[in-house]
Scaffold this motif. Structure first.
Motif, PDB file in Angstrom:
ATOM      1  N   ARG A  53     -38.185 -41.594  71.101  1.00 35.13           N
ATOM      2  CA  ARG A  53     -37.516 -40.340  70.732  1.00 35.13           C
ATOM      3  C   ARG A  53     -36.889 -39.747  71.988  1.00 35.13           C
ATOM      4  NH1 ARG A  53     -40.065 -34.848  69.894  1.00 35.13           N
ATOM      5  NH2 ARG A  53     -38.392 -33.642  68.949  1.00 35.13           N
ATOM      6  N   VAL A  54     -35.598 -39.478  71.925  1.00 40.24           N
ATOM      7  CA  VAL A  54     -34.886 -38.861  73.039  1.00 40.24           C
ATOM      8  C   VAL A  54     -34.775 -37.362  72.767  1.00 40.24           C
ATOM      9  CG1 VAL A  54     -32.694 -38.727  74.282  1.00 40.24           C
ATOM     10  CG2 VAL A  54     -33.612 -40.949  73.608  1.00 40.24           C
ATOM     11  N   VAL A  55     -35.282 -36.571  73.685  1.00 37.52           N
ATOM     12  CA  VAL A  55     -35.225 -35.116  73.603  1.00 37.52           C
ATOM     13  C   VAL A  55     -34.264 -34.647  74.693  1.00 37.52           C
ATOM     14  CG1 VAL A  55     -36.553 -32.987  73.836  1.00 37.52           C
ATOM     15  CG2 VAL A  55     -37.589 -34.994  72.751  1.00 37.52           C
ATOM     16  N   VAL A  56     -33.253 -33.890  74.302  1.00 36.06           N
ATOM     17  CA  VAL A  56     -32.260 -33.401  75.257  1.00 36.06           C
ATOM     18  C   VAL A  56     -32.653 -31.989  75.674  1.00 36.06           C
ATOM     19  CG1 VAL A  56     -29.826 -32.876  75.638  1.00 36.06           C
ATOM     20  CG2 VAL A  56     -30.471 -34.830  74.206  1.00 36.06           C
ATOM     21  N   ILE A  57     -32.896 -31.807  76.961  1.00 34.08           N
ATOM     22  CA  ILE A  57     -33.232 -30.478  77.455  1.00 34.08           C
ATOM     23  C   ILE A  57     -31.939 -29.749  77.808  1.00 34.08           C
ATOM     24  CG2 ILE A  57     -35.540 -31.091  78.235  1.00 34.08           C
ATOM     25  CD1 ILE A  57     -34.435 -31.329  81.051  1.00 34.08           C
ATOM     26  N   SER A  58     -31.939 -28.436  77.573  1.00 34.24           N
ATOM     27  CA  SER A  58     -30.732 -27.654  77.835  1.00 34.24           C
ATOM     28  C   SER A  58     -31.115 -26.231  78.227  1.00 34.24           C
ATOM     29  CB  SER A  58     -29.828 -27.636  76.597  1.00 34.24           C
ATOM     30  OG  SER A  58     -30.482 -27.007  75.522  1.00 34.24           O
ATOM     31  N   PRO A  59     -30.257 -25.558  79.006  1.00 32.86           N
ATOM     32  CA  PRO A  59     -30.560 -24.195  79.416  1.00 32.86           C
ATOM     33  C   PRO A  59     -30.396 -23.224  78.249  1.00 32.86           C
ATOM     34  CG  PRO A  59     -28.390 -24.814  80.189  1.00 32.86           C
ATOM     35  CD  PRO A  59     -28.996 -26.033  79.564  1.00 32.86           C
ATOM     36  N   PRO A  60     -31.066 -22.077  78.324  1.00 33.02           N
ATOM     37  CA  PRO A  60     -30.919 -21.090  77.256  1.00 33.02           C
ATOM     38  C   PRO A  60     -29.549 -20.426  77.283  1.00 33.02           C
ATOM     39  CG  PRO A  60     -32.371 -20.248  78.971  1.00 33.02           C
ATOM     40  CD  PRO A  60     -32.032 -21.658  79.340  1.00 33.02           C
ATOM     41  N   VAL A  61     -29.100 -20.000  76.101  1.00 30.31           N
ATOM     42  CA  VAL A  61     -27.879 -19.210  75.949  1.00 30.31           C
ATOM     43  C   VAL A  61     -28.293 -17.919  75.268  1.00 30.31           C
ATOM     44  CG1 VAL A  61     -25.595 -19.076  74.867  1.00 30.31           C
ATOM     45  CG2 VAL A  61     -26.423 -21.260  75.780  1.00 30.31           C
ATOM     46  N   VAL A  62     -27.952 -16.789  75.868  1.00 30.92           N
ATOM     47  CA  VAL A  62     -28.416 -15.502  75.355  1.00 30.92           C
ATOM     48  C   VAL A  62     -27.257 -14.519  75.263  1.00 30.92           C
ATOM     49  CG1 VAL A  62     -29.051 -14.601  77.628  1.00 30.92           C
ATOM     50  CG2 VAL A  62     -30.195 -13.734  75.596  1.00 30.92           C
ATOM     51  N   SER A  63     -27.316 -13.650  74.268  1.00 33.85           N
ATOM     52  CA  SER A  63     -26.347 -12.559  74.155  1.00 33.85           C
ATOM     53  C   SER A  63     -27.088 -11.317  73.687  1.00 33.85           C
ATOM     54  CB  SER A  63     -25.209 -12.918  73.195  1.00 33.85           C
ATOM     55  OG  SER A  63     -25.714 -13.240  71.926  1.00 33.85           O
ATOM     56  N   LEU A  64     -26.523 -10.158  74.002  1.00 33.98           N
ATOM     57  CA  LEU A  64     -27.094  -8.883  73.586  1.00 33.98           C
ATOM     58  C   LEU A  64     -26.171  -8.253  72.564  1.00 33.98           C
ATOM     59  CD1 LEU A  64     -28.229  -7.435  77.032  1.00 33.98           C
ATOM     60  CD2 LEU A  64     -29.612  -8.622  75.310  1.00 33.98           C
ATOM     61  N   LEU A  65     -26.736  -7.864  71.427  1.00 34.19           N
ATOM     62  CA  LEU A  65     -25.954  -7.304  70.341  1.00 34.19           C
ATOM     63  C   LEU A  65     -26.492  -5.938  69.940  1.00 34.19           C
ATOM     64  CD1 LEU A  65     -25.704 -10.396  67.955  1.00 34.19           C
ATOM     65  CD2 LEU A  65     -24.061  -9.702  69.690  1.00 34.19           C
ATOM     66  N   GLU A  66     -25.566  -5.063  69.590  1.00 31.02           N
ATOM     67  CA  GLU A  66     -25.902  -3.820  68.903  1.00 31.02           C
ATOM     68  C   GLU A  66     -25.245  -3.947  67.544  1.00 31.02           C
ATOM     69  OE1 GLU A  66     -25.415   1.012  69.128  1.00 31.02           O
ATOM     70  OE2 GLU A  66     -24.065  -0.236  70.273  1.00 31.02           O
ATOM     71  N   GLY A  67     -26.056  -4.195  66.524  1.00 35.09           N
ATOM     72  CA  GLY A  67     -25.483  -4.544  65.225  1.00 35.09           C
ATOM     73  C   GLY A  67     -24.801  -5.898  65.368  1.00 35.09           C
ATOM     74  N   LYS A  68     -23.510  -5.964  65.053  1.00 34.00           N
ATOM     75  CA  LYS A  68     -22.755  -7.214  65.203  1.00 34.00           C
ATOM     76  C   LYS A  68     -21.895  -7.218  66.461  1.00 34.00           C
ATOM     77  CE  LYS A  68     -22.594  -8.340  60.328  1.00 34.00           C
ATOM     78  NZ  LYS A  68     -21.777  -8.725  59.191  1.00 34.00           N
ATOM     79  N   ARG A  69     -21.929  -6.122  67.214  1.00 34.58           N
ATOM     80  CA  ARG A  69     -21.092  -5.966  68.403  1.00 34.58           C
ATOM     81  C   ARG A  69     -21.828  -6.486  69.628  1.00 34.58           C
ATOM     82  NH1 ARG A  69     -20.178  -1.631  72.321  1.00 34.58           N
ATOM     83  NH2 ARG A  69     -21.982  -0.577  71.421  1.00 34.58           N
ATOM     84  N   GLU A  70     -21.169  -7.364  70.385  1.00 36.42           N
ATOM     85  CA  GLU A  70     -21.768  -7.866  71.615  1.00 36.42           C
ATOM     86  C   GLU A  70     -21.626  -6.823  72.708  1.00 36.42           C
ATOM     87  OE1 GLU A  70     -22.072 -11.830  74.382  1.00 36.42           O
ATOM     88  OE2 GLU A  70     -20.755 -11.842  72.649  1.00 36.42           O
TER      89      GLU A  70
END
Length: 104
Positions: A53-70
């Motif tokens: 089994r190959v597991v691909v590691i990747s960095p996190p991607v994060v965003s901050l939202l107020e409602g649907k607005r970034e």
């Protein structure tokens, strides 16, 4: 060679030898390559296989939202008002941990 139970395209001709090494090379790996790979071999005496089994590691991607607005790096809020900020993690393996910190 097989990937998730489906044969991979033939990339080299079949050869007969006392010892045969067939190397599967994955280059520029992306998230779609995360799956189980199987090497199946057979001759007149039988069939053998091994999987990995190959597991691909990747960095996190994060965003901050107020409602649907970034939200940007600075958010202006009127005194005596409320603000609910949602920290959305959309990628990352292993699964990232999330915590809020304050810095003044």
């Amino acid at each position: 060679a097989y990937r998730d139970g489906k044969p991979l395209p033939q990339r080299s001709e079949t050869k007969t030898a006392s010892i045969l090494n067939l190397i599967l090379v994955l280059e520029n790996i992306n998230l779609e390559e995360a799956m189980t790979y199987e090497c199946r071999v057979k001759n007149a005496q039988g069939i053998a296989s091994k999987t990995s089994r190959v597991v691909v590691i990747s960095p996190p991607v994060v965003s901050l939202l107020e409602g649907k607005r970034e939200l940007g790096t600075t958010t202006a809020v009127a005194i005596n008002s409320s603000l609910a900020i949602n920290c959305v993690v959309s990628a990352g393996y292993p699964t990232p941990t999330v915590r809020w910190e304050t810095g003044r």
